[in-house]
Design an enzyme around this catalytic site. Structure first.
Site, PDB file in Angstrom:
ATOM      1  N   LYS A  13      39.019  38.904  33.103  1.00 62.29           N
ATOM      2  CA  LYS A  13      39.054  37.455  32.790  1.00 62.29           C
ATOM      3  C   LYS A  13      40.378  36.855  33.256  1.00 62.29           C
ATOM      4  CE  LYS A  13      35.748  36.619  32.301  1.00 62.29           C
ATOM      5  NZ  LYS A  13      34.720  37.529  32.446  1.00 62.29           N
TER       6      LYS A  13
ATOM      7  N   CYS B 153      24.342  28.759  46.244  1.00 61.43           N
ATOM      8  CA  CYS B 153      24.367  27.298  46.427  1.00 61.43           C
ATOM      9  C   CYS B 153      23.375  26.674  45.452  1.00 61.43           C
ATOM     10  CB  CYS B 153      23.922  26.925  47.828  1.00 61.43           C
ATOM     11  SG  CYS B 153      24.849  27.738  49.093  1.00 61.43           S
TER      12      CYS B 153
ATOM     13  N   SER C  99      22.559  41.776  34.244  1.00 62.38           N
ATOM     14  CA  SER C  99      23.022  40.668  35.090  1.00 62.38           C
ATOM     15  C   SER C  99      22.801  39.341  34.366  1.00 62.38           C
ATOM     16  CB  SER C  99      22.245  40.660  36.409  1.00 62.38           C
ATOM     17  OG  SER C  99      22.516  39.494  37.142  1.00 62.38           O
ATOM     18  N   GLN C 100      23.862  38.582  34.209  1.00 63.33           N
ATOM     19  CA  GLN C 100      23.743  37.277  33.564  1.00 63.33           C
ATOM     20  C   GLN C 100      22.736  36.424  34.331  1.00 63.33           C
ATOM     21  OE1 GLN C 100      23.836  33.386  32.766  1.00 63.33           O
ATOM     22  NE2 GLN C 100      24.909  33.874  34.637  1.00 63.33           N
ATOM     23  N   SER C 101      23.002  36.278  35.636  1.00 70.21           N
ATOM     24  CA  SER C 101      22.180  35.372  36.453  1.00 70.21           C
ATOM     25  C   SER C 101      20.823  35.975  36.789  1.00 70.21           C
ATOM     26  CB  SER C 101      22.902  35.064  37.762  1.00 70.21           C
ATOM     27  OG  SER C 101      23.098  36.264  38.488  1.00 70.21           O
TER      28      SER C 101
ATOM     29  N   ARG D  53      27.458  26.539  40.928  1.00 66.76           N
ATOM     30  CA  ARG D  53      26.883  27.544  41.821  1.00 66.76           C
ATOM     31  C   ARG D  53      27.582  27.581  43.175  1.00 66.76           C
ATOM     32  NH1 ARG D  53      21.362  28.832  40.431  1.00 66.76           N
ATOM     33  NH2 ARG D  53      21.049  29.321  42.612  1.00 66.76           N
TER      34      ARG D  53
ATOM     35  N   HIS E 271      49.159  59.633  33.113  1.00 65.45           N
ATOM     36  CA  HIS E 271      48.880  60.142  34.453  1.00 65.45           C
ATOM     37  C   HIS E 271      49.150  59.087  35.522  1.00 65.45           C
ATOM     38  CE1 HIS E 271      47.332  63.528  32.302  1.00 65.45           C
ATOM     39  NE2 HIS E 271      46.436  62.767  31.686  1.00 65.45           N
TER      40      HIS E 271
ATOM     41  N   THR F 122      31.491  41.496  35.192  1.00 67.57           N
ATOM     42  CA  THR F 122      31.419  41.431  33.735  1.00 67.57           C
ATOM     43  C   THR F 122      30.187  42.154  33.194  1.00 67.57           C
ATOM     44  OG1 THR F 122      32.691  39.415  33.620  1.00 67.57           O
ATOM     45  CG2 THR F 122      31.142  39.771  31.841  1.00 67.57           C
ATOM     46  N   SER F 123      29.089  42.051  33.894  1.00 65.63           N
ATOM     47  CA  SER F 123      27.860  42.711  33.409  1.00 65.63           C
ATOM     48  C   SER F 123      28.017  44.222  33.407  1.00 65.63           C
ATOM     49  CB  SER F 123      26.672  42.302  34.279  1.00 65.63           C
ATOM     50  OG  SER F 123      26.417  40.939  34.095  1.00 65.63           O
TER      51      SER F 123
ATOM     52  N   THR G 278      22.126  38.552  41.234  1.00 61.30           N
ATOM     53  CA  THR G 278      23.232  39.131  42.004  1.00 61.30           C
ATOM     54  C   THR G 278      22.716  40.110  43.059  1.00 61.30           C
ATOM     55  OG1 THR G 278      24.708  38.797  40.167  1.00 61.30           O
ATOM     56  CG2 THR G 278      25.370  40.466  41.748  1.00 61.30           C
TER      57      THR G 278
ATOM     58  N   LYS H  81      29.574  31.857  40.822  1.00 60.87           N
ATOM     59  CA  LYS H  81      28.958  32.388  39.604  1.00 60.87           C
ATOM     60  C   LYS H  81      28.197  33.688  39.877  1.00 60.87           C
ATOM     61  CE  LYS H  81      27.841  31.903  35.221  1.00 60.87           C
ATOM     62  NZ  LYS H  81      28.867  32.523  34.375  1.00 60.87           N
TER      63      LYS H  81
ATOM     64  N   TRP I 244      28.134  26.733  49.001  1.00 60.86           N
ATOM     65  CA  TRP I 244      29.204  27.743  48.908  1.00 60.86           C
ATOM     66  C   TRP I 244      29.165  28.466  50.244  1.00 60.86           C
ATOM     67  CZ3 TRP I 244      33.311  28.057  46.299  1.00 60.86           C
ATOM     68  CH2 TRP I 244      33.980  29.259  46.092  1.00 60.86           C
TER      69      TRP I 244
ATOM     70  N   ASN J 245      18.960  27.477  49.954  1.00 58.46           N
ATOM     71  CA  ASN J 245      19.754  28.411  49.170  1.00 58.46           C
ATOM     72  C   ASN J 245      19.302  29.797  49.598  1.00 58.46           C
ATOM     73  OD1 ASN J 245      21.347  29.573  47.221  1.00 58.46           O
ATOM     74  ND2 ASN J 245      19.950  29.143  45.528  1.00 58.46           N
ATOM     75  N   GLY J 246      20.247  30.631  50.036  1.00 66.30           N
ATOM     76  CA  GLY J 246      19.871  31.960  50.501  1.00 66.30           C
ATOM     77  C   GLY J 246      20.457  32.217  51.873  1.00 66.30           C
TER      78      GLY J 246
ATOM     79  N   GLU K 218      40.415  36.717  37.080  1.00 66.55           N
ATOM     80  CA  GLU K 218      39.453  35.760  37.649  1.00 66.55           C
ATOM     81  C   GLU K 218      39.915  34.311  37.561  1.00 66.55           C
ATOM     82  OE1 GLU K 218      34.779  36.752  37.130  1.00 66.55           O
ATOM     83  OE2 GLU K 218      35.899  36.658  35.277  1.00 66.55           O
TER      84      GLU K 218
ATOM     85  N   GLU L 125      37.407  44.227  30.774  1.00 65.92           N
ATOM     86  CA  GLU L 125      36.881  42.862  30.777  1.00 65.92           C
ATOM     87  C   GLU L 125      37.990  41.848  30.487  1.00 65.92           C
ATOM     88  OE1 GLU L 125      34.409  41.454  31.885  1.00 65.92           O
ATOM     89  OE2 GLU L 125      34.290  39.540  30.843  1.00 65.92           O
TER      90      GLU L 125
HETATM   91  C1  BG6 Z   1      30.241  37.458  40.238  1.00 63.12           C
HETATM   92  C2  BG6 Z   1      30.932  36.657  39.157  1.00 63.12           C
HETATM   93  O1  BG6 Z   1      31.132  38.337  40.834  1.00 63.12           O
HETATM   94  O2  BG6 Z   1      29.121  38.177  39.709  1.00 63.12           O
HETATM   95  C3  BG6 Z   1      31.260  37.534  37.947  1.00 63.12           C
HETATM   96  O3  BG6 Z   1      32.099  36.062  39.671  1.00 63.12           O
HETATM   97  C4  BG6 Z   1      29.996  38.210  37.450  1.00 63.12           C
HETATM   98  O4  BG6 Z   1      31.802  36.729  36.920  1.00 63.12           O
HETATM   99  C5  BG6 Z   1      29.342  39.022  38.569  1.00 63.12           C
HETATM  100  O5  BG6 Z   1      30.305  39.062  36.370  1.00 63.12           O
HETATM  101  C6  BG6 Z   1      27.984  39.569  38.153  1.00 63.12           C
HETATM  102  O6  BG6 Z   1      27.111  38.484  37.890  1.00 63.12           O
HETATM  103  P1  BG6 Z   1      25.746  38.656  37.120  1.00 63.12           P
HETATM  104  O7  BG6 Z   1      25.094  37.313  37.188  1.00 63.12           O
HETATM  105  O8  BG6 Z   1      24.978  39.721  37.840  1.00 63.12           O
HETATM  106  O9  BG6 Z   1      26.071  39.059  35.728  1.00 63.12           O
END
Ligand code: BG6
Ligand code: UD1
Length: 736
Positions: A550, A2, A413-415, A33, A569, A368-369, A418, A670, A105, A132-133, A553, A546
């Site tokens: 995409k 959130c 991890s992008q964020s 978010r 196989h 994705t990460s 996670t 996200k 969320w 948030n949390g 998703e 990936e």
């Molecule tokens: C969620 C997102 O599942 O977290 C994905 O919908 C993302 O797009 C995944 O790849 C992992 O997020 P992060 O922030 O750890 O890279």
């Protein structure tokens, strides 16, 4: 996940209309978010004497609280229509004013106004909280509060927080008379378990705000409006505590909502209580074992982010903008880090030798990460000679897979927030591994809790589907592999070739983006397909996964990435003239194997789209019966960075053509944040909610007033033990 946001103007006149717009704008920035409901709270005018409502327990009027289901714009519409109906004057100016806002969320309770934030202490909104949390012990707290006469209106875990605040306030007020806002919040924190970032507003403490956090990220932004400091960064610790000067203060779950107001920020640390009063910021460090918190001095940092990053500019969607930004984001990932014959990663300098000595490298991530780490695995092994194993974070935890002191665990991890990745990080830390972070988010939990790491510096990524972070993550890991392997003479020439390849990547990315129109055309030919397969191998197995992720998703089309070596196989059974199949066959050591895969698929009348290196169309499809995507040829191990871009464009155009929401896809957020609490931070010794085993939640309940006192004092003999089975990670998805 959130978004929380707050705005406090001090000694500077702001009309109610302006304050509303600042809040709405903050929420719009945070909407990525979470976007199923939202709410705000701000001050009302003083009540007229004729008002028939019962007088509140404080001087002044109850705050104005608005909550709405749906996206931010539905909140905006409902607020303007409600203020119209209630005749609220939007021109009223406030010299000082504190307002809070939230975009949600849903996890506990469906999206609905009553479950939206701010959550309230009850009649009169004596305490309002945005959160948030996840509060893991909310059921126990709720039962206790109900016994004390509170009634609950929402299904949220959050509602216990403002109610607890009122309980604590009333009690301390009765006993001691004066009670400060921070005393109340500290007592509330003492009772809460879980992960949270919170902002409190209360008419008992007009024009004050308190924020605190444990786990979830929370940022304070300060915009000094007067004199010589105006608009300039200031890193003097006193800057926070000076009062009297006109300023604007912001709290936000991330920097995206702050950057357009100020570049001076502070990443609030776990257990800090940040109190804004009379325009001055004081920070206390909460320690469960100590009755009195210590006061903390912090200096502001200067944000390295441009406002343009958080705006769509000329693009229709953030995903589109972020795909097209890749030449730039790749440049910023490498800026200052590439040298002629090596790389320099400031964050790893001290740890490179330890990584070299590791028995193995374990790559850990989600979504994705994870795919980015998979793309990095082959060159990591090649350049360092260290075996690399891959772990999806949740699977590592499910299996409690072995992690050793001799391991280097690399968390991607992008964020940086996670849940599964952070739980896996704690697990690896407990097991003594060296923990390295690869993240886009400075100040994130991952960045703070790992021993060392690399910020990928790709800039704020707002589209839920990760695009530019993926390519920057691969490049960051390429630099990591080059740095770790830099002591190996035998691979010197190879390293130099890769470094030269890295320098050219941004221009190669610009080149491949020219396929945009082709990908749109391809998307229109696939618009009615039910399914899409993507075959890759070697460096591009990750590209297949990936690319398919995409499409799944955002375009909401079934799509699978597959290892081409496994085709015989099982997957071959699916092949017919209708099912579209993308085969990645760019030049590398696997090229001839992919040529053979294409032949086998064609002989079964497969509907093929082949991605190949420029000039290779006839080599991959001599019959001319396949559709071909030609991409620039780059160093083989960097090819995944280029190859994913046409697939990102394809997913984007498919989504738009199929009429789906690009930036906020159905059911996805996200990042998925944590809700567990760890023993070290647990407010009550003995409670352990982490691992799905029988946990022991200790609650003091003598049914009377001593409840909170005895918990607060931590006197062991005053506890009653309640045994609960806490199931593994139940409902942690999505934060509040
Ligand atoms: C969620 C997102 O599942 O977290 C994905 O919908 C993302 O797009 C995944 O790849 C992992 O997020 P992060 O922030 O750890 O890279
Ligand atoms: C740092 C500065 C950058 C500056 C550069 C100049 C920051 C965030 N970065 O970049 O602004 O231009 O020096 O020399 O101030 N870390 C982790 N875990 C992670 C990610 C990072 O522990 O997941 C640590 C690193 O080990 C390092 C610090 O965070 O100690 C900063 O990392 P990074 O930004 O990658 O370092 P530099 O590239 O040196």
């Amino acid at each position: 996940m959130c978004g929380i946001f707050a705005y406090l103007n001090y000694n500077v006149s702001r009309e109610r209309r302006y304050i509303l717009e600042v809040l709405f704008n903050g929420l719009r920035r945070l909407e990525y978010r979470g976007y199923d409901s939202s709410g705000i709270a701000l001050d009302a005018d003083f009540p007229s004497c004729a008002s028939s409502a019962p007088a509140p327990a404080y001087a002044g009027a109850p705050p104005l609280v608005f909550r709405q289901e749906g996206k931010i714009e539905s909140l905006v519409r409902s607020v303007y229509s409600e203020v119209d109906e209630k005749d609220v004057n939007l021109d009223t100016a406030f010299n000082v004013h504190a307002a809070i806002a939230h975009t949600r969320w849903a996890t506990h309770g469906v999206p609905a106004p009553r479950n939206s934030h701010p959550q309230s202490s009850g009649a009169g909104d004596e305490f309002l909280v945005v959160h948030n949390g996840i509060i893991t012990n909310y059921e126990v707290l709720k039962e206790t509060l109900i016994r004390h006469g509170f009634t609950f209106e929402s299904d949220t875990d959050t509602e216990v927080i403002p109610k607890l605040a009122k309980f604590v306030f009333d009690k301390l007020h009765d006993e001691e008379g004066d009670v400060t806002f921070s005393q109340v919040v500290m007592e509330v924190m003492r009772q809460l378990e879980g992960a949270y970032a919170l902002i409190f507003k209360s008419p008992h403490y007009p024009n004050e705000l308190i924020a605190c956090k444990r786990g979830s990220t929370l940022i304070l932004g300060v915009n000094e409006l007067s004199g010589q400091n105006s608009g300039k960064p200031f890193q003097d610790v006193k800057a926070l505590t000076t009062n009297g000067k006109p300023k604007e203060l912001f709290f936000s779950s991330d920097l995206c909502a702050i950057v357009e107001h100020t570049k001076n920020y502070l990443a609030i640390e776990d257990n800090e209580i940040v109190h804004i009063k009379d325009g001055s910021v004081s920070i206390l460090k909460f320690d469960h074992d100590k009755e009195k918190p210590a006061s903390v001095q912090r200096a502001l940092s200067v944000l390295e982010m441009e406002v343009e990053q958080i705006k769509k500019g000329s693009y229709d969607h953030f995903m589109q903008k972020e795909i097209h930004e890749q030449p730039h984001s790749l440049t910023t990932t490498m800026r200052g880090r590439l040298k002629d014959s090596g790389v320099l990663l400031g964050g790893l300098k001290e740890h490179i030798k330890t990584i070299r000595r590791s028995r193995r490298v374990v790559f850990i991530g989600c979504g994705t990460s994870y795919n980015a780490a998979l793309a990095a695995r082959p060159f990591m092994e090649e350049l360092t000679g260290i075996p690399v194993t891959m772990e999806v974070a949740s699977d590592l935890l499910d299996r409690q897979g072995p992690i050793y002191r001799e391991d280097t665990a690399v968390f991607v991890s992008q964020s940086g927030e996670t849940a599964d990745t952070l739980l896996a990080l704690d697990y690896a830390l407990e097991n003594g591994a060296l923990c390295v972070g690869i993240t886009n988010t400075v100040g994130s939990t991952l960045s703070r809790r790992t021993h060392c790491g690399v910020h990928i510096n790709a800039g704020c990524e707002i589209g839920v589907a990760s695009t530019k972070a993926y390519t920057s993550q691969i490049v960051a890991m390429a630099m990591l592999a080059l740095a770790v392997g830099s002591d190996q003479i035998s691979t010197q020439a190879r390293r130099e070739a890769i470094i030269s390849g890295l320098s050219s990547l941004p221009s190669n990315a610009s080149e491949v983006l020219k396929l945009d129109a082709d990908m749109k055309e391809l998307a229109s030919s696939l618009i009615d397909s039910e399914s899409l397969l993507v075959f890759g191998r070697g460096y591009n197995y990750a590209t297949a996964l990936e690319g398919a992720l995409k499409v799944k998703e955002v375009a909401l089309m079934h799509s699978e990435g597959m290892l081409a070596g496994e085709m015989k196989h099982g997957p071959l059974a699916l092949v017919d003239e209708n099912l579209p199949i993308i085969v990645i066959a760019t030049r590398d050591a696997c090229f001839s194997k992919q040529q053979s895969v294409i032949q086998q698929l064609l002989s079964r009348k497969g509907r093929l789209i082949v991605m190949c290196s420029e000039g290779d169309a006839s080599a991959v499809c001599p019959s001319g019966s396949c559709r071909v995507i030609e991409v620039p040829d780059v160093a083989d191990c960097l090819q995944p960075v280029i190859n994913i871009i046409p697939l990102q464009l394809l997913a984007y155009h498919l989504t738009v053509l199929r009429g789906f929401d690009v930036d906020q896809p159905r059911n996805l957020a996200k990042s998925l944040i944590q809700h567990w609490t760890d023993t070290a931070h647990s407010p009550v010794p003995g409670s352990r909610l982490m691992d799905g085993r029988r946990g022991e939640l200790v609650l003091t309940d003598h049914g009377g007033e001593e409840v909170w006192n005895s918990i607060a004092s931590g006197a062991p003999d005053s506890r009653v033990k309640i045994n609960l089975v806490i199931y593994n990670f139940v409902s942690y998805v999505g934060g509040v």
